[in-house]
Design a protein around this motif. Sequence first.
Motif, PDB file in Angstrom:
ATOM      1  N   ASP A 121      86.074 -15.075  78.229  1.00 12.06           N
ATOM      2  CA  ASP A 121      86.580 -15.516  76.928  1.00 12.06           C
ATOM      3  C   ASP A 121      85.530 -15.264  75.855  1.00 12.06           C
ATOM      4  N   LEU A 122      85.937 -15.445  74.617  1.00 12.41           N
ATOM      5  CA  LEU A 122      85.063 -15.150  73.493  1.00 12.41           C
ATOM      6  C   LEU A 122      83.871 -16.096  73.431  1.00 12.41           C
ATOM      7  N   ASP A 123      84.089 -17.373  73.753  1.00 13.21           N
ATOM      8  CA  ASP A 123      82.969 -18.316  73.714  1.00 13.21           C
ATOM      9  C   ASP A 123      81.865 -17.905  74.684  1.00 13.21           C
ATOM     10  N   THR A 124      82.250 -17.431  75.872  1.00 12.70           N
ATOM     11  CA  THR A 124      81.246 -16.954  76.824  1.00 12.70           C
ATOM     12  C   THR A 124      80.536 -15.725  76.284  1.00 12.70           C
ATOM     13  N   ALA A 125      81.293 -14.809  75.701  1.00  6.15           N
ATOM     14  CA  ALA A 125      80.687 -13.605  75.132  1.00  6.15           C
ATOM     15  C   ALA A 125      79.653 -13.966  74.081  1.00  6.15           C
ATOM     16  N   VAL A 126      79.985 -14.903  73.198  1.00  5.93           N
ATOM     17  CA  VAL A 126      79.064 -15.295  72.135  1.00  5.93           C
ATOM     18  C   VAL A 126      77.858 -16.027  72.713  1.00  5.93           C
ATOM     19  N   ALA A 127      78.072 -16.856  73.711  1.00  5.30           N
ATOM     20  CA  ALA A 127      76.954 -17.567  74.339  1.00  5.30           C
ATOM     21  C   ALA A 127      75.952 -16.579  74.921  1.00  5.30           C
ATOM     22  N   VAL A 128      76.437 -15.513  75.556  1.00  5.51           N
ATOM     23  CA  VAL A 128      75.532 -14.502  76.108  1.00  5.51           C
ATOM     24  C   VAL A 128      74.862 -13.721  74.978  1.00  5.51           C
ATOM     25  N   MET A 129      75.616 -13.343  73.947  1.00  5.72           N
ATOM     26  CA  MET A 129      75.030 -12.658  72.789  1.00  5.72           C
ATOM     27  C   MET A 129      73.855 -13.445  72.223  1.00  5.72           C
ATOM     28  N   ASP A 130      74.066 -14.741  72.023  1.00  7.85           N
ATOM     29  CA  ASP A 130      73.024 -15.579  71.435  1.00  7.85           C
ATOM     30  C   ASP A 130      71.762 -15.587  72.281  1.00  7.85           C
ATOM     31  N   ARG A 131      71.937 -15.551  73.589  1.00  9.42           N
ATOM     32  CA  ARG A 131      70.799 -15.665  74.504  1.00  9.42           C
ATOM     33  C   ARG A 131      70.177 -14.319  74.862  1.00  9.42           C
ATOM     34  N   ALA A 132      70.898 -13.223  74.602  1.00 13.12           N
ATOM     35  CA  ALA A 132      70.412 -11.898  75.000  1.00 13.12           C
ATOM     36  C   ALA A 132      69.396 -11.315  74.028  1.00 13.12           C
ATOM     37  N   ARG A 133      69.345 -11.820  72.812  1.00  6.71           N
ATOM     38  CA  ARG A 133      68.589 -11.159  71.743  1.00  6.71           C
ATOM     39  C   ARG A 133      67.139 -10.836  72.102  1.00  6.71           C
ATOM     40  N   PRO A 134      66.367 -11.742  72.730  1.00  8.94           N
ATOM     41  CA  PRO A 134      64.964 -11.400  73.017  1.00  8.94           C
ATOM     42  C   PRO A 134      64.781 -10.336  74.085  1.00  8.94           C
ATOM     43  N   TYR A 135      65.834 -10.064  74.874  1.00  3.89           N
ATOM     44  CA  TYR A 135      65.703  -9.159  76.013  1.00  3.89           C
ATOM     45  C   TYR A 135      66.234  -7.761  75.722  1.00  3.89           C
ATOM     46  N   LEU A 136      66.895  -7.595  74.594  1.00  2.00           N
ATOM     47  CA  LEU A 136      67.466  -6.289  74.265  1.00  2.00           C
ATOM     48  C   LEU A 136      66.415  -5.199  74.050  1.00  2.00           C
ATOM     49  N   PRO A 137      65.245  -5.508  73.438  1.00  2.00           N
ATOM     50  CA  PRO A 137      64.260  -4.430  73.251  1.00  2.00           C
ATOM     51  C   PRO A 137      63.813  -3.771  74.557  1.00  2.00           C
ATOM     52  N   ALA A 138      63.716  -4.530  75.638  1.00  2.00           N
ATOM     53  CA  ALA A 138      63.318  -3.925  76.916  1.00  2.00           C
ATOM     54  C   ALA A 138      64.384  -2.953  77.399  1.00  2.00           C
ATOM     55  N   LEU A 139      65.668  -3.296  77.195  1.00  2.59           N
ATOM     56  CA  LEU A 139      66.737  -2.363  77.552  1.00  2.59           C
ATOM     57  C   LEU A 139      66.625  -1.081  76.734  1.00  2.59           C
TER      58      LEU A 139
END
Length: 393
Positions: free
Chosen positions: A160-178
């Motif tokens: 669902d969208l709430d789960t998607a947003v929850a992951v988006m919010d938490r993913a931000r510090p890890y995206l540069p390594a990707l």
Amino acid sequence: MTAELAAPTPPVLTSTTAPATARGPAEVGLTVGVEEEYHVVDATTLEMRDDAALNRAALRGALGASVHAEIATTQLEVATEVCTSLADVRQGLRTVRAQAADAAAGVGATIVAASTHPFASWEQQRLTARPRYLELFEKWALLALQQVICGCHVHVSVPDLDTAVAVMDRARPYLPALLALTGSSPFHEGVDTGYESYRTQWFARWPITGATEPLGDGAAYRRVVEGLRTAGCVDDASNLYWDVRPSERYPTLEYRIGDVCTSLDDAVLHAALARALTRTLAARARAGLPAEEVRPELLRAARWRAARHGLQGSLFDPLRGELVPAPAAVGDLLAMLRDDLEDRGEWDEVQALAGQALARGTSAARQRAVLHRQGDPVAVARMLVDESLRGVR
């Protein structure tokens, strides 16, 4: 600027709906799919190839369900089937790369799986005559004409969208390594930019790229989308080019941070990490752990450094506020994801792929090494063609 993963009449994510279809299961990270964009180049000269017949065939769907036209007439986009294992991802990428290469071969061309061409100019391409792209030109003017870059998009299933947003919010510090692991765009307009991912910098001219601030829930996400629509930046959420975003049409979270991985192994690794990150961060959200607080200025700095240096030198950790050698930063990410990867039986493969990527460096580093060794950008293009199709046929 992406053709979404092929699927029959998919549901739209809402903040409460948890679709559970054969193509869109409710379990977080159960499925994954990959979209890649390629430059079309002449098979002999390796110059960027604008072929009207190929572009028209892609537009009318004559190249198959997996091969699509992109914004520029010198590009093709592909989409794998929905995958449940890393073996599926690898085979899916083999299939779609072969299909795109075969389609290009029909007009004496081939494909380059890299985010920029080593010596081409945007002036060698035209805008694809699809209403969506013509509307982009009306909205964005020259920016739309100068999109001589390609990207990789990884779709990971979410309920669902709430789960998607929850992951988006938490993913931000890890995206540069990707991002650091995928750099394949060191050249732009025939110039060595000094970046591993110059695509990231070029695309940053659009105000709808990069990482978002924490949103909290699906309702807040919808309000932001509506504000951007009112401002005239987007027609709907499918026009957002954020580093990670909920798909507007499918029950997936879409990672758009990465360059196109020239190596098939690196593409599989990128998909595996995006999926494991989604599962891990969704579990943290379910456990009630808040999104980590980090200043947007530090996030931008971390993203810039990953684009600039890739796996060479150090990356900036926005959580600790310090520089970390790239291998250590990748190791930290793997350590965070290890429990999830071991639970899914993926740890050994992902660890091996990451070690291999660190040992040989990014596509950008390999391109630059060829140029320094041979002094010929055509040799770089030849290497890209060879590597794009290695392990495919």
